[in-house]
Write an enzyme that holds these catalytic residues in place. Structure first.
Site, PDB file in Angstrom:
ATOM      1  N   GLU A 442       0.841  -1.207   0.000  1.00  0.00           N
ATOM      2  CA  GLU A 442       0.000   0.000   0.000  1.00  0.00           C
ATOM      3  C   GLU A 442       0.877   1.259   0.000  1.00  0.00           C
ATOM      4  O   GLU A 442       0.519   2.283   0.579  1.00  0.00           O
ATOM      5  CB  GLU A 442      -0.917  -0.057   1.229  1.00  0.00           C
ATOM      6  CG  GLU A 442      -2.208   0.709   1.124  1.00  0.00           C
ATOM      7  CD  GLU A 442      -3.075   0.303  -0.045  1.00  0.00           C
ATOM      8  OE1 GLU A 442      -3.201  -0.902  -0.330  1.00  0.00           O
ATOM      9  OE2 GLU A 442      -3.628   1.216  -0.678  1.00  0.00           O
TER      10      GLU A 442
HETATM   11  C1  LIG Z   1       2.237  -9.618   0.277  1.00  0.00           C
HETATM   12  C2  LIG Z   1       2.020  -8.481  -0.689  1.00  0.00           C
HETATM   13  C3  LIG Z   1       0.739  -8.098  -1.036  1.00  0.00           C
HETATM   14  C4  LIG Z   1       0.539  -7.059  -1.964  1.00  0.00           C
HETATM   15  N1  LIG Z   1      -0.738  -6.764  -2.384  1.00  0.00           N
HETATM   16  C5  LIG Z   1      -0.903  -5.946  -3.459  1.00  0.00           C
HETATM   17  C6  LIG Z   1      -2.175  -5.805  -4.078  1.00  0.00           C
HETATM   18  O1  LIG Z   1      -3.178  -6.349  -3.635  1.00  0.00           O
HETATM   19  N2  LIG Z   1      -2.253  -5.041  -5.199  1.00  0.00           N
HETATM   20  C7  LIG Z   1      -1.174  -4.409  -5.741  1.00  0.00           C
HETATM   21  O2  LIG Z   1      -1.315  -3.765  -6.773  1.00  0.00           O
HETATM   22  N3  LIG Z   1       0.055  -4.502  -5.154  1.00  0.00           N
HETATM   23  C8  LIG Z   1       0.209  -5.272  -4.044  1.00  0.00           C
HETATM   24  N4  LIG Z   1       1.462  -5.409  -3.473  1.00  0.00           N
HETATM   25  C9  LIG Z   1       2.578  -4.656  -4.018  1.00  0.00           C
HETATM   26  C10 LIG Z   1       3.089  -3.576  -3.074  1.00  0.00           C
HETATM   27  O3  LIG Z   1       2.156  -2.539  -2.938  1.00  0.00           O
HETATM   28  C11 LIG Z   1       4.457  -3.115  -3.604  1.00  0.00           C
HETATM   29  O4  LIG Z   1       5.354  -4.190  -3.395  1.00  0.00           O
HETATM   30  C12 LIG Z   1       4.959  -1.856  -2.951  1.00  0.00           C
HETATM   31  O5  LIG Z   1       4.146  -0.765  -3.276  1.00  0.00           O
HETATM   32  C13 LIG Z   1       6.416  -1.524  -3.338  1.00  0.00           C
HETATM   33  O6  LIG Z   1       6.627  -1.670  -4.711  1.00  0.00           O
HETATM   34  P1  LIG Z   1       7.874  -2.546  -5.211  1.00  0.00           P
HETATM   35  O7  LIG Z   1       7.792  -3.857  -4.515  1.00  0.00           O
HETATM   36  O8  LIG Z   1       7.869  -2.590  -6.688  1.00  0.00           O
HETATM   37  O9  LIG Z   1       9.138  -1.795  -4.682  1.00  0.00           O
HETATM   38  P2  LIG Z   1       9.949  -0.609  -5.445  1.00  0.00           P
HETATM   39  O10 LIG Z   1       8.974   0.395  -5.936  1.00  0.00           O
HETATM   40  O11 LIG Z   1      10.881  -1.219  -6.412  1.00  0.00           O
HETATM   41  O12 LIG Z   1      10.760   0.025  -4.243  1.00  0.00           O
HETATM   42  C14 LIG Z   1      11.995  -0.535  -3.754  1.00  0.00           C
HETATM   43  C15 LIG Z   1      12.534   0.361  -2.642  1.00  0.00           C
HETATM   44  O13 LIG Z   1      12.839   1.648  -3.189  1.00  0.00           O
HETATM   45  C16 LIG Z   1      12.165   2.670  -2.480  1.00  0.00           C
HETATM   46  N5  LIG Z   1      11.769   3.730  -3.400  1.00  0.00           N
HETATM   47  C17 LIG Z   1      11.156   3.614  -4.595  1.00  0.00           C
HETATM   48  N6  LIG Z   1      10.949   4.829  -5.141  1.00  0.00           N
HETATM   49  C18 LIG Z   1      11.422   5.740  -4.266  1.00  0.00           C
HETATM   50  C19 LIG Z   1      11.471   7.164  -4.214  1.00  0.00           C
HETATM   51  N7  LIG Z   1      10.972   7.908  -5.192  1.00  0.00           N
HETATM   52  N8  LIG Z   1      12.046   7.744  -3.136  1.00  0.00           N
HETATM   53  C20 LIG Z   1      12.517   7.011  -2.114  1.00  0.00           C
HETATM   54  N9  LIG Z   1      12.484   5.672  -2.094  1.00  0.00           N
HETATM   55  C21 LIG Z   1      11.943   5.035  -3.154  1.00  0.00           C
HETATM   56  C22 LIG Z   1      10.952   1.983  -1.836  1.00  0.00           C
HETATM   57  O14 LIG Z   1      10.490   2.663  -0.670  1.00  0.00           O
HETATM   58  C23 LIG Z   1      11.537   0.616  -1.518  1.00  0.00           C
HETATM   59  O15 LIG Z   1      12.206   0.649  -0.290  1.00  0.00           O
HETATM   60  C24 LIG Z   1       1.658  -6.393  -2.503  1.00  0.00           C
HETATM   61  C25 LIG Z   1       2.956  -6.758  -2.118  1.00  0.00           C
HETATM   62  C26 LIG Z   1       3.149  -7.805  -1.251  1.00  0.00           C
HETATM   63  C27 LIG Z   1       4.564  -8.211  -0.922  1.00  0.00           C
END
Ligand SMILES: Cc1cc2nc3c(=O)[nH]c(=O)nc-3n(C[C@H](O)[C@H](O)[C@H](O)COP(=O)(O)OP(=O)(O)OC[C@H]3O[C@@H](n4cnc5c(N)ncnc54)[C@H](O)[C@@H]3O)c2cc1C
Length: 592
Positions: A442
């Site tokens: 989220e």
């Molecule tokens: C168990 C689980 C359930 C989930 N359920 C859903 C769901 O129902 N629907 C859905 O759509 N998604 C869902 N997600 C996805 C979840 O919302 C994302 O994993 C999350 O938003 C982070 O995206 P990412 O994993 O691609 O990380 P990334 O975006 O690749 O981020 C990696 C790291 O970089 C940091 N970062 C990225 N951009 C910036 C910035 N501009 N400034 C500073 N730091 C930054 C982040 O904070 C993080 O620490 C789920 C994930 C999990 C693991």
């Protein structure tokens, strides 16, 4: 693990005694007719029964068994189907839903307490109705009447579930770069193609249909976040008469194997030219999704609180029973070989930290929920605007601070069990594992902090922040002298936040790295200051009633602990905020 008992007494204290929420309801058309204190108390009591009696007993088994995937079919653990049926039939999925489509129409401040209970009982289970309720919110706020009539009644009743499909393998935080496509069709529908990952409840066996809300791009969409549209894509197509028709062209490719929430299906979803319908106008998808997100983000904060509460209930029982060593001041249980560990200062520190953060979090999330209700139901435009701006400001704080504090509290709850906290059968380690995701999904907590500082504080020129600060100052200015022990440190905390905010806004003008460098610690100072306000409000009520029993004595003692031991954390955090971004950029990427 202790059986889960809903903290009804504390919920009633917050709602009825501290915030006197029925006075707010009486002023809000749309709520005045449907809810009063007695109705709310009765609803919460019933929710306590179903969550404690039916859902909590499945928590451990669900963690052991997890979900399974076989050729596109996802099975939830034993007992989940019956429990989901009982939960749906009780009307709990639609507790906050629009009565025009079969929802119960309860205010957010009530559905928030129900969410706390279901997630304390079993976070994996709680995610299925939560995603459904969130999807309903977006549909109700943004979809056509036809879509609302066709889908909402079966979703509120729990016959169908919902999911939210944003994330793609290469696009999580940055949704502007999603690749899922939507091709317009002659009949007004769209063909959706692409792969979504990490989709909670994307596929499962709890309901006969799942209504996916999918973010995708139209062929002529502008690049970036302004080119995203939202589509309603059912797993099974729905005929004109409302009966179920053919299966849609989508499938679950696999499920993830995770650290926690093992009974929640986290799915890879493949959309292969699936039929969908647009929700809201083209390219307005992100805004439509944000309607859901403000509610969901508060909900994720509440998930953290739920786990902290469950952990505390077990920890306090264990600390009273486990005997080990003697109290530093001499034996307490003289008839026993050793004293219960609750006599030890460090165990008390951990228990009180848990209690103060849980109860502060319950008050704060209820406060934010009341702002959501005011924003939704008030007839006065100025009141509505102020509430909307407070919601915008406080939602990232609620999401990130409650979940960060929850990791601390669940770890304390595990630590109090010593080695037994590391062993599965006691249940405390599951709560730590389940908690970890709440800081990530989220929108990660780092992104929440950026949202707070960048968009909400600096972006509004400090105007949103001022609403909150002014309210706290009005409270401290008018507080009775008997409250000085709480009000004086609250005054200092708000003065500190004020100064820090002004400095940061100034520094951010000169250097674009400053906001991001300070944001996480800034959010935490904000969180502790907000909890200090909550604790001062709670202390005011408890002080007036301290002769009326242990509940109020305990509340006052916890307030004193919060101000003495937890609020001072703002000083080191403030020093970090003031240190700025310079030290973060002393190394090249290759020098790490
Ligand atoms: C168990 C689980 C359930 C989930 N359920 C859903 C769901 O129902 N629907 C859905 O759509 N998604 C869902 N997600 C996805 C979840 O919302 C994302 O994993 C999350 O938003 C982070 O995206 P990412 O994993 O691609 O990380 P990334 O975006 O690749 O981020 C990696 C790291 O970089 C940091 N970062 C990225 N951009 C910036 C910035 N501009 N400034 C500073 N730091 C930054 C982040 O904070 C993080 O620490 C789920 C994930 C999990 C693991």
């Amino acid at each position: 693990m202790a059986d889960y008992k809903a903290p009804l007494r504390d919920m009633r204290f917050v709602l009825n005694e501290v915030f006197e929420v029925s006075k707010l309801w009486a002023q809000l058309p749309g709520l005045a007719e449907v809810v009063d204190e007695d109705t709310a108390n009765a609803i919460l009591e019933e929710a306590g029964k179903v969550t404690g009696g039916v859902i909590a007993p499945l928590n451990r088994m669900g963690d052991e068994e997890g979900c399974s995937w076989n050729n596109g079919v996802v099975k939830t653990p034993a007992g989940f189907q019956d429990a989901y049926k009982a939960y749906s039939e009780g009307g709990w999925v639609g507790v906050g839903g629009d009565p025009a489509f079969g929802g119960m129409g309860m205010p957010k401040v009530i559905s928030a307490q129900v969410e706390e209970m279901v997630n304390s009982a079993n976070l994996s289970f709680g995610l299925y109705p939560m995603l459904t309720a969130g999807a309903c919110l977006s549909i109700n706020a943004h979809a056509s009447e036809e879509l609302k009539e066709k889908y909402l009644p079966n979703m509120y009743s729990g016959v169908w579930a919902g999911s939210m499909c944003l994330t793609e393998p290469h696009a999580g935080t940055d949704l502007g770069i999603i690749r899922t496509k939507a091709e317009p069709q002659a009949d007004g529908s769209y063909k959706i193609s692409g792969t979504k990952i990490f989709i909670t409840g994307g596929e499962h066996d709890l309901t006969e249909n799942i209504i996916h809300l999918v973010l995708a791009k139209l062929p002529d969409a502008p690049a970036g976040p302004k080119g995203i549209s939202l589509f309603l894509v059912p797993k099974v197509l729905v005929n004109e008469d409302g009966s179920l028709g053919e299966k849609n062209s989508l499938s679950c490719g696999s499920i993830e194997h995770k650290m926690g929430i093992k009974a929640s299906a986290t799915c890879v979803m493949n959309f292969d030219g699936a039929t969908g319908w647009i929700v809201d106008a083209p390219n307005k998808g992100l805004a439509a999704m944000f309607t859901m997100m403000n509610y969901e983000r508060l909900g994720v904060g509440i998930q953290g609180l739920s786990l902290g509460e469950r952990s505390y209930q077990s920890a306090i029982e264990y600390a009273r029973e486990r005997i080990q060593s003697r109290a530093p001041t001499g034996p307490v249980a003289k008839d026993k070989a050793a004293d219960p560990i609750i006599v030890h200062p460090d165990v008390r520190r951990m228990l009180l930290t848990m209690k103060a953060l849980n109860e502060g979090g319950r008050a704060f999330s209820s406060y934010v929920a009341m702002q959501l209700d005011t924003a939704k139901y008030s007839e006065d435009p100025a009141t509505r605007k102020r509430a909307e701006e407070l919601v915008a400001l406080l939602t990232p704080v609620a999401k990130a601070f409650l979940t960060d504090m929850a990791l601390e509290t669940t770890v304390h709850g595990q630590q109090i069990f010593g080695g037994h906290g590391y062993i599965r059968e006691w249940g405390q380690e599951q709560l730590v594992r389940d908690c970890r995701i709440t800081q990530i999904y989220e929108g990660t907590n780092g992104i929440q902090a950026l949202d707070l500082v960048g968009r909400k504080v600096i972006g509004s020129g400090g105007a949103y922040y001022k609403h909150f600060a002014d309210e706290i100052k009005a409270f401290t200015d008018s507080a009775d002298v008997s409250l000085a022990e709480f009000v004086n440190p609250l005054k200092d905390a708000i003065a500190n936040l004020e100064q820090m905010t002004a400095d940061l806004m100034e520094r951010a003008k000169a250097n674009s790295n400053e906001a991001g460098a300070a944001s996480v610690e800034y959010l935490q100072v904000f969180g502790y200051t907000a909890y200090a306000y909550m604790w001062a409000l709670m202390a005011r009520t408890a002080l007036a009633k301290q002769g009326e029993g242990d509940f109020y004595v305990s509340k006052l003692g916890t307030a004193r602990f919060f101000f003495a031991r937890l609020l001072p954390r703002i000083h080191s955090l403030t020093a970090s905020v003031k240190a700025g971004s310079e030290s973060l950029y002393l190394l090249d990427a290759s020098q790490f």
